[in-house]
Scaffold this active site. Structure first.
Site, PDB file in Angstrom:
ATOM      1  N   GLY A 179       0.804  -1.224   0.000  1.00 46.21           N
ATOM      2  CA  GLY A 179       0.000   0.000   0.000  1.00 46.21           C
ATOM      3  C   GLY A 179       0.833   1.267   0.000  1.00 46.21           C
TER       4      GLY A 179
ATOM      5  N   LEU B 172       0.446   3.540  -2.192  1.00 48.63           N
ATOM      6  CA  LEU B 172       0.859   3.371  -3.589  1.00 48.63           C
ATOM      7  C   LEU B 172       1.372   4.676  -4.209  1.00 48.63           C
ATOM      8  CD1 LEU B 172      -2.005   1.054  -4.947  1.00 48.63           C
ATOM      9  CD2 LEU B 172       0.156   0.403  -3.870  1.00 48.63           C
ATOM     10  N   HIS B 173       2.432   4.539  -5.004  1.00 48.83           N
ATOM     11  CA  HIS B 173       3.023   5.675  -5.713  1.00 48.83           C
ATOM     12  C   HIS B 173       3.257   5.258  -7.166  1.00 48.83           C
ATOM     13  CE1 HIS B 173       6.657   3.343  -5.222  1.00 48.83           C
ATOM     14  NE2 HIS B 173       6.556   3.399  -3.897  1.00 48.83           N
TER      15      HIS B 173
ATOM     16  N   HIS C  95       4.623   1.703  -7.875  1.00 49.45           N
ATOM     17  CA  HIS C  95       3.600   0.648  -7.866  1.00 49.45           C
ATOM     18  C   HIS C  95       2.725   0.749  -9.127  1.00 49.45           C
ATOM     19  CE1 HIS C  95       4.134   1.368  -3.375  1.00 49.45           C
ATOM     20  NE2 HIS C  95       4.399   0.080  -3.476  1.00 49.45           N
TER      21      HIS C  95
ATOM     22  N   GLN D 146       7.564  -9.493   7.734  1.00 47.83           N
ATOM     23  CA  GLN D 146       8.783  -9.078   7.022  1.00 47.83           C
ATOM     24  C   GLN D 146       9.441  -7.859   7.650  1.00 47.83           C
ATOM     25  OE1 GLN D 146       6.535  -8.336   3.237  1.00 47.83           O
ATOM     26  NE2 GLN D 146       8.040  -6.712   2.961  1.00 47.83           N
TER      27      GLN D 146
ATOM     28  N   GLY E 122       8.998  -5.180  -8.496  1.00 48.36           N
ATOM     29  CA  GLY E 122       9.872  -4.094  -8.918  1.00 48.36           C
ATOM     30  C   GLY E 122      11.334  -4.423  -8.687  1.00 48.36           C
TER      31      GLY E 122
ATOM     32  N   GLN F 169      14.899  -9.025  -3.468  1.00 44.65           N
ATOM     33  CA  GLN F 169      13.573  -9.627  -3.290  1.00 44.65           C
ATOM     34  C   GLN F 169      13.151 -10.374  -4.558  1.00 44.65           C
ATOM     35  OE1 GLN F 169      10.115  -7.782  -1.128  1.00 44.65           O
ATOM     36  NE2 GLN F 169       9.520  -7.223  -3.187  1.00 44.65           N
TER      37      GLN F 169
ATOM     38  N   SER G 243       9.623   5.369  -3.075  1.00 43.88           N
ATOM     39  CA  SER G 243       9.379   4.404  -2.011  1.00 43.88           C
ATOM     40  C   SER G 243       8.267   4.941  -1.115  1.00 43.88           C
ATOM     41  CB  SER G 243      10.657   4.228  -1.169  1.00 43.88           C
ATOM     42  OG  SER G 243      10.355   3.636   0.071  1.00 43.88           O
ATOM     43  N   SER G 244       7.444   4.043  -0.601  1.00 45.72           N
ATOM     44  CA  SER G 244       6.382   4.487   0.317  1.00 45.72           C
ATOM     45  C   SER G 244       6.990   5.195   1.520  1.00 45.72           C
ATOM     46  CB  SER G 244       5.566   3.283   0.799  1.00 45.72           C
ATOM     47  OG  SER G 244       5.011   2.609  -0.304  1.00 45.72           O
TER      48      SER G 244
HETATM   49  P1  AMP Z   1       6.054  -2.462  -1.466  1.00 45.58           P
HETATM   50  O1  AMP Z   1       4.677  -1.884  -1.365  1.00 45.58           O
HETATM   51  O2  AMP Z   1       7.142  -1.538  -1.052  1.00 45.58           O
HETATM   52  O3  AMP Z   1       6.145  -3.834  -0.826  1.00 45.58           O
HETATM   53  O4  AMP Z   1       6.301  -2.696  -3.016  1.00 45.58           O
HETATM   54  C1  AMP Z   1       5.421  -3.466  -3.791  1.00 45.58           C
HETATM   55  C2  AMP Z   1       6.069  -3.722  -5.129  1.00 45.58           C
HETATM   56  O5  AMP Z   1       6.314  -2.474  -5.771  1.00 45.58           O
HETATM   57  C3  AMP Z   1       7.407  -4.428  -5.000  1.00 45.58           C
HETATM   58  O6  AMP Z   1       7.527  -5.397  -6.037  1.00 45.58           O
HETATM   59  C4  AMP Z   1       8.397  -3.307  -5.167  1.00 45.58           C
HETATM   60  O7  AMP Z   1       9.639  -3.715  -5.688  1.00 45.58           O
HETATM   61  C5  AMP Z   1       7.668  -2.418  -6.152  1.00 45.58           C
HETATM   62  N1  AMP Z   1       8.186  -1.053  -6.087  1.00 45.58           N
HETATM   63  C6  AMP Z   1       8.267  -0.257  -4.988  1.00 45.58           C
HETATM   64  N2  AMP Z   1       8.874   0.916  -5.305  1.00 45.58           N
HETATM   65  C7  AMP Z   1       9.190   0.839  -6.617  1.00 45.58           C
HETATM   66  C8  AMP Z   1       9.851   1.726  -7.542  1.00 45.58           C
HETATM   67  N3  AMP Z   1      10.311   2.900  -7.174  1.00 45.58           N
HETATM   68  N4  AMP Z   1       9.998   1.309  -8.816  1.00 45.58           N
HETATM   69  C9  AMP Z   1       9.548   0.098  -9.214  1.00 45.58           C
HETATM   70  N5  AMP Z   1       8.922  -0.783  -8.392  1.00 45.58           N
HETATM   71  C10 AMP Z   1       8.750  -0.412  -7.117  1.00 45.58           C
END
Ligand code: AMP
Length: 280
Positions: free
Chosen positions: A32, A34-35, A38, A62, A149, A155, A187-188
């Site tokens: 969540g 989300l940016h 995502h 995690q 991502g 990961q 990043s969130s």
């Molecule tokens: P998260 O919500 O941080 O667990 O991320 C969910 C998914 O979004 C993961 O596969 C992350 O690698 C991907 N993601 C997060 N930030 C970015 C970014 N800046 N560019 C590409 N993918 C991202």
């Protein structure tokens, strides 16, 4: 887009609708807040799949720091807007208890260097939690393709290994890292940085860029990383955890000037842990 809040709601929806969508379901697991990073995964999934499930679950297993879990940003109202605009068909928002079938718990996993170096070393138990939740989400959603991502480079390697063993039919799709206009990896957690903190954090991608340019010019990877390390150590307000060349398949560290695919980095700014990487 429809919102399904539990595995029961998801199953019922699949029973009623799945024939319409056949064998082409994409899945984007997230935590969540989300940016655009995502959104780029969801957009790619919606270009490649008939139906796209986006999950939102702040996965407790995690997080190796309680404070990080508690302060993790949550903004479901905005998530609904971002996911829908990017092309999600279903927003799946289960509770941890629902997905884990009780108290969240992660079995230890050992994939050698992939789980024991860098993020695995700095964040003990982190990949146990990632493997556990992605495995359970895959079982619940049963996608054909799952999008991750490359921002979280290690990961991707861990999920590929887990999936090849436990879900060999699911194709793991690695997606580009998305940055803001100043190069900072989205990043969130960036929301927790002040304006001054954002300026400090920009040094991370700037140094990665310099290393990649040096290597392109034929300079030594280890020397180039060492220069970046010294530069970053001199940045006030930035606490470097690691910076290193790696091979993104094995996460082994080469002692020679070949065998590297990326430079990876982790650092803290204003107590916020940031990771980034660049392809060589
Ligand atoms: P998260 O919500 O941080 O667990 O991320 C969910 C998914 O979004 C993961 O596969 C992350 O690698 C991907 N993601 C997060 N930030 C970015 C970014 N800046 N560019 C590409 N993918 C991202």
């Amino acid at each position: 887009m429809i919102i399904l809040k539990s595995t029961i709601e998801l199953n019922n929806w699949f029973i009623e609708n799945i024939n319409e969508f056949g064998e082409n379901m994409g899945f984007v697991p997230t935590m969540g807040a989300l940016h655009k990073g995502h959104a780029s995964l969801i957009e790619k999934a919606s270009r490649e799949c008939q139906i796209v499930v986006v999950s939102i679950l702040v996965n407790p297993t995690q997080f190796n720091e309680k404070a990080d879990l508690e302060s993790y940003p949550r903004d479901l109202d905005n998530d609904v807007i971002v996911a829908e605009k990017a092309g999600a068909t279903i927003l799946f928002t289960p509770t941890p208890k629902d997905i884990y079938g009780g108290t969240p718990y992660a079995e230890p996993v050992d994939y050698g260097l992939i789980t024991s170096t860098f993020e695995g070393l700095s964040r003990q138990g982190h990949f146990d939690g990632v493997v556990s939740v992605v495995d359970k989400l895959f079982l619940a959603v049963k996608p054909n393709r799952a999008y991750f991502g490359s921002k979280d480079l290690q990961q991707v390697a861990v999920v590929e290994k887990m999936s090849s063993e436990r879900h060999p039919k699911i194709k793991i799709v690695s997606c580009d890292l998305i940055r803001d206009e100043n190069g900072l990896a989205l990043s969130s957690r960036n929301i927790r940085l002040s304006d001054a903190g954002i300026l400090v954090a920009q040094n991370i991608s700037q140094e990665l860029q310099i290393v990649a340019e040096r290597v392109k010019e034929g300079r030594d990877v280890i020397d180039s990383v060492e220069i970046a390390k010294q530069n970053l150590k001199n940045v006030e307000g930035l606490e470097l955890e690691y910076i290193s060349g790696v091979n993104d398949q094995t996460f082994s560290i080469s002692t020679e000037n070949r065998g590297w695919s990326h430079i990876i980095i982790a650092a803290r700014v204003e107590g916020v842990r940031l990771i980034d990487n660049i392809e060589l």
